[in-house]
Design a protein around this motif. Structure first.
Motif, PDB file in Angstrom:
ATOM      1  N   SER A  12      39.888  34.844  31.865  1.00  0.00           N
ATOM      2  CA  SER A  12      40.400  34.543  33.208  1.00  0.00           C
ATOM      3  C   SER A  12      41.914  34.368  33.187  1.00  0.00           C
ATOM      4  N   GLU A  16      44.575  36.570  35.336  1.00  0.00           N
ATOM      5  CA  GLU A  16      45.560  35.917  36.198  1.00  0.00           C
ATOM      6  C   GLU A  16      46.987  36.287  35.777  1.00  0.00           C
ATOM      7  N   TYR A 128      36.557  38.493  39.516  1.00  0.00           N
ATOM      8  CA  TYR A 128      37.885  38.327  40.097  1.00  0.00           C
ATOM      9  C   TYR A 128      38.076  39.248  41.304  1.00  0.00           C
TER      10      TYR A 128
END
Length: 203
Positions: A12, A16, A128
């Motif tokens: 993650s 990001e 996502y």
């Protein structure tokens, strides 16, 4: 904290970090110690994330054919990098568990630890991007509702896959599953195995 929880957090973070610039050519800035499993996982997901966007770009119906060919070659190279890194992660686990003697009736899993981790990395990207669509203000209510349903399925898959990977690692540690890997014997990149390439070299 389970292994998959840690891996999910690292994946993650990679996703990001990529989207801070959202540029397929932006260089990776891996924050983890070189040679660590965390560093390998971050690098793995970064490859996946860049390739995700390369696949988006190449599907533009108006893309210039020359640019499309360049992208295809880049995607091929990315796939090779991905495979190489997955095999390297498998080697990391082989070394980690080298002193564990499997029981005589130990089973073989249908996929290696690293290839299961590969699926988890891709799943982070799906979550996502599906979340982006489920919350996109410019989309219709119907679109957001459908994407929310799909997002919930992906999150359920996350739980199931995470449990499966953590269970596999536990079984390996107990000697109930034999850790064994095979190198991916891809033929299309090898000039001695791909007929198109080796026949061309004779001409």
């Amino acid at each position: 904290m389970s292994f998959t929880s840690t891996a999910w957090d690292i994946f993650s973070k990679s996703v990001e970090d990529y989207h801070n610039n959202d540029d397929i050519d932006f260089p990776i800035n891996n924050p983890y110690e070189k040679g660590s499993l965390e560093q390998l996982l971050y690098a793995k997901n970064w490859i996946d994330t860049v390739q995700w966007h390369l696949e988006d770009i190449i599907r533009d119906e108006n893309i210039d054919p020359v640019d499309a060919l360049k992208l295809k070659r880049r995607i091929d190279a990315s796939n090779q990098q991905r495979t190489d890194l997955v095999e390297y992660i498998d080697s990391w686990f082989l070394q980690k568990y080298q002193n564990i003697t499997p029981k005589p009736d130990a089973k073989i899993n249908t996929e290696t630890v690293a290839w299961a981790i590969d699926r988890l990395s891709i799943l982070v990207l799906k979550v996502y991007h599906m979340n982006q669509e489920a919350t996109r203000e410019s989309a219709s209510d119907e679109h957001r509702a459908k994407c929310t349903e799909k997002l919930n399925v992906l999150l359920e898959q996350k739980n199931d896959l995470s449990q499966g990977i953590d269970f596999l690692l536990e079984e390996i540690e107990k000697g109930n599953v034999k850790i064994k890997t095979y190198k991916q014997m891809k033929m299309y990149n090898d000039e001695s195995l791909n007929p198109v390439l080796y026949q061309k070299s004779k001409n």
